[in-house]
Design an enzyme around this catalytic site. Structure first.
Site, PDB file in Angstrom:
ATOM      1  N   GLU A  45       0.595  -1.174   0.251  1.00 40.57           N
ATOM      2  CA  GLU A  45       0.141   0.171  -0.312  1.00 40.57           C
ATOM      3  C   GLU A  45       1.290   1.447   0.311  1.00 40.57           C
ATOM      4  O   GLU A  45       0.337   2.086  -0.473  1.00 40.57           O
ATOM      5  CB  GLU A  45      -0.870  -0.307   1.089  1.00 40.57           C
ATOM      6  N   ASP A  70       1.084   4.245  -2.774  1.00 37.26           N
ATOM      7  CA  ASP A  70       0.658   5.032  -2.817  1.00 37.26           C
ATOM      8  C   ASP A  70       2.103   6.759  -3.000  1.00 37.26           C
ATOM      9  O   ASP A  70       2.046   7.420  -3.917  1.00 37.26           O
ATOM     10  CB  ASP A  70       0.681   5.827  -1.299  1.00 37.26           C
ATOM     11  N   SER A  91      -7.270   1.796  -4.258  1.00 30.70           N
ATOM     12  CA  SER A  91      -5.610   2.740  -3.723  1.00 30.70           C
ATOM     13  C   SER A  91      -4.594   3.352  -4.424  1.00 30.70           C
ATOM     14  O   SER A  91      -4.383   3.763  -4.046  1.00 30.70           O
ATOM     15  CB  SER A  91      -5.262   1.736  -2.334  1.00 30.70           C
TER      16      SER A  91
END
Length: 603
Positions: free
Chosen positions: A300, A304, A521
């Site tokens: 994750e 990002d 995401s």
């Protein structure tokens, strides 16, 4: 009292504690234990927990009125964001509330060990669980999730009756929140090389020439959304932020490999983005441990930071890492602290800061029903404070369609066990902007990946009523939908997502190797990067930044989006809400185009 209290009386202020006054305790809150959790034992009484007491805010309704006015593009006050001092003055509790709550607290903990927020609306301190159980007339237990992770929580707690109207929430108590990153549906690349192939392209890029559904890169995203030729002009005054929770990492070496190959002019960003630890959050830059690799820790975070730098560089990036390790509770005599409320911990930290990045990307969600209403309201009100200060707070809309936070959700109501579509929090909060995902370039459709059942999330809150700014758009959609799925969702709730961005097969570097990642995401940091560039243009022209996006989006900004009318949000053994002409709870208003965004803000 269960367990022995092993912490010194001086540390906890127990020597200060007065005999408890004769109080009439009454249950303040009960919340059903989510069906995916089961009780496995008593909480150890000697373990420490950091408790946060939310004192009723004095003039939140006035702050909300200010927020609607400064976010309405047709209002005379549009763009006149509030200052930190102005916000604190509005949410400061009354003297009566403060005095009554503190009087009660001082019976249990020494005043010097109570930390107050700048506005005084939160009081925090650390005590053993056994002591907290006395304070709240409750019993904490260890609950285990179906995936094996554990939480220390209670299903019910009490307060002296005279405090009920003065205390909005106490946590950790009944919030079975797990803060799930919406990129756990990542896909490994079979036979991937140690490093990717450098993407180069001469001439003017086009979507047809630089985009490949098998591996999406920054050049593709910048070309698709029209930012590829934009040159930022206000990088020193404009910033973008991202959040990490529960041990998630932003690895600089992985980011450097990624940028070297996919946006080489931005490679310095891998070393210059700022990292801040909140509540002992990890800033680890050493290689992941075997346990972290097995858990996918850092996937994750890689998605990002690499996406944001790839899209919005040279806009300065700030990454917060908020403490807490998954699973949230592991019995350990050497580390007896079991508190874990990352949303509240993070937002209260950020609200203290005199400057906050103008756009913040959050790639985490939880099933709304795992969060008690009091907690949801309190956290949502804190997001409202950020929005009032001119911050665009973005959250991914989830990866499980209408079925919850991830594919394969139970779709069981906590209240009566009936089958229901499961809305997500914080996307259900009316003061944030929720980002869905699409797939395909011509046409663009609602994202779905049959390999891992990822489906872009959408739905209607059971906690928050539908805001006026979206009522017309939602009414039109419900008229088109008719009675399909009747009884499975709350037609009068805050509906989401608000908009969408591509979200399938993003190329990232994790642990030095190439990976493909799906998820809202992926869509959320891309959307954040686009709006950060739009803010850059506004600042360069002497205009205020966008702040809270939704009233502008639903009134004027929607004209800058390509409507997505195909696909749906499957879940709960249904096809889920379908995408249609206009706004829908699958892709919102669709996907942005930068030239049209510039026009929509008057540039």
């Amino acid at each position: 009292m269960r367990g022995s209290i092993i912490v010194s009386a001086v540390l906890l202020g127990l020597s200060y504690a007065k005999p408890t006054l004769n109080r009439r305790y009454v249950v303040k809150e009960s919340h059903p234990v989510p069906t995916e959790f089961s009780r496995v034992g008593e909480a150890p009484g000697h373990h420490l927990m950091r408790l946060q007491i939310a004192v009723k805010q004095g003039q939140f309704e006035v702050l909300e009125k200010h927020l609607w006015e400064i976010s309405d593009p047709d209002h005379a006050r549009y763009g006149k964001h509030l200052s930190l001092a102005e916000v604190n003055d509005l949410v400061k509790p009354t003297d009566e509330s403060t005095d009554m709550v503190r009087e009660w607290l001082h019976e249990h903990v020494s005043p010097e060990h109570i930390e107050a927020s700048p506005a005084g609306d939160f009081l925090s301190f650390t005590l053993p669980i056994a002591k907290i159980e006395q304070m709240l007339q409750t019993n904490y237990s260890i609950y285990q999730h179906e995936d094996g992770s554990k939480l220390v929580r209670t299903h019910e707690w009490s307060l002296p009756l005279h405090l009920h109207e003065h205390v909005s929430a106490v946590q950790p108590t009944t919030a079975f929140i797990r803060t799930v990153p919406q990129a756990k549906t990542y896909v490994s690349v079979p036979g991937a090389a140690e490093v990717p192939t450098v993407q180069t392209y001469g001439g003017k890029p086009t979507v047809e020439k630089v985009c490949d559904t098998a591996g999406v890169t920054p050049l593709c995203l910048r070309t698709l959304y029209g930012t590829v030729d934009y040159k930022p002009k206000a990088a020193g005054r404009n910033q973008i932020g991202l959040t990490n929770y529960l041990g998630e990492l932003n690895n600089r070496s992985d980011a450097a490999i990624y940028l070297k190959n996919y946006r080489p002019e931005a490679i310095s960003g891998a070393q210059t983005f700022k990292q801040i630890s909140v509540a002992n959050g990890s800033l680890q830059q050493t290689p992941e441990t075997p346990a972290q690799l097995k858990a996918g820790t850092g996937v994750e975070g890689a998605l990002d930071v690499q996406t944001i730098l790839g899209v919005s560089w040279p806009t300065p990036l700030l990454a917060w890492s908020t403490g807490g390790d998954p699973p949230p509770f592991t019995p350990d005599a050497d580390d007896p602290t079991v508190d874990n409320e990352p949303y509240l911990t993070w937002v209260n930290y950020v609200l203290r800061q005199p400057f906050v990045p103008q756009v913040i990307s959050n790639s985490y969600e939880d099933n709304e029903q795992t969060v008690p209403l009091s907690y949801a309201r309190v956290v949502c009100s804190q997001f409202a404070q950020l929005s009032a200060r001119g911050v665009s707070v973005l959250f991914g809309s989830g990866d499980g369609g209408v079925g919850g936070v991830q594919p394969g959700g139970s779709c069981k109501s906590n209240v009566d066990g009936s089958t229901r579509f499961i809305p997500l929090f914080p996307s259900s909060c009316p003061y944030v902007t929720s980002i869905g995902a699409t797939v395909g370039f011509n046409p663009e459709v609602a994202a779905y990946d049959p390999r891992n059942k990822f489906s872009t999330g959408g739905g209607f809150s059971n906690y928050f009523p539908q805001p006026a700014w979206q009522a017309k758009a939602v009414k039109s959609y419900l008229h088109t939908l008719g009675d399909e799925f009747e009884g499975l969702y709350n037609t009068s709730g805050r509906a989401y997502p608000d908009l969408s961005v591509y979200g399938v097969n993003y190329t990232i570097i994790w642990n030095g190797t190439l990976r493909r990642v799906d998820g809202t995401s992926a869509a959320t940091p891309t959307a954040a990067g686009i709006f950060a560039l739009l803010n850059d243009a506004l600042i360069a022209h002497g205009k205020p930044t966008l702040g809270f996006l939704n009233p502008w989006l639903y009134k004027k900004g929607k004209a800058a989006f390509v409507d997505v009318t195909s696909g749906s949000a499957p879940g709960c053994n249904t096809t889920g809400f379908p995408a249609t002409i206009g706004w829908d709870p699958v892709t919102g208003f669709g996907t942005p185009r930068f030239d049209k965004l510039l026009k929509a803000v008057g540039l």
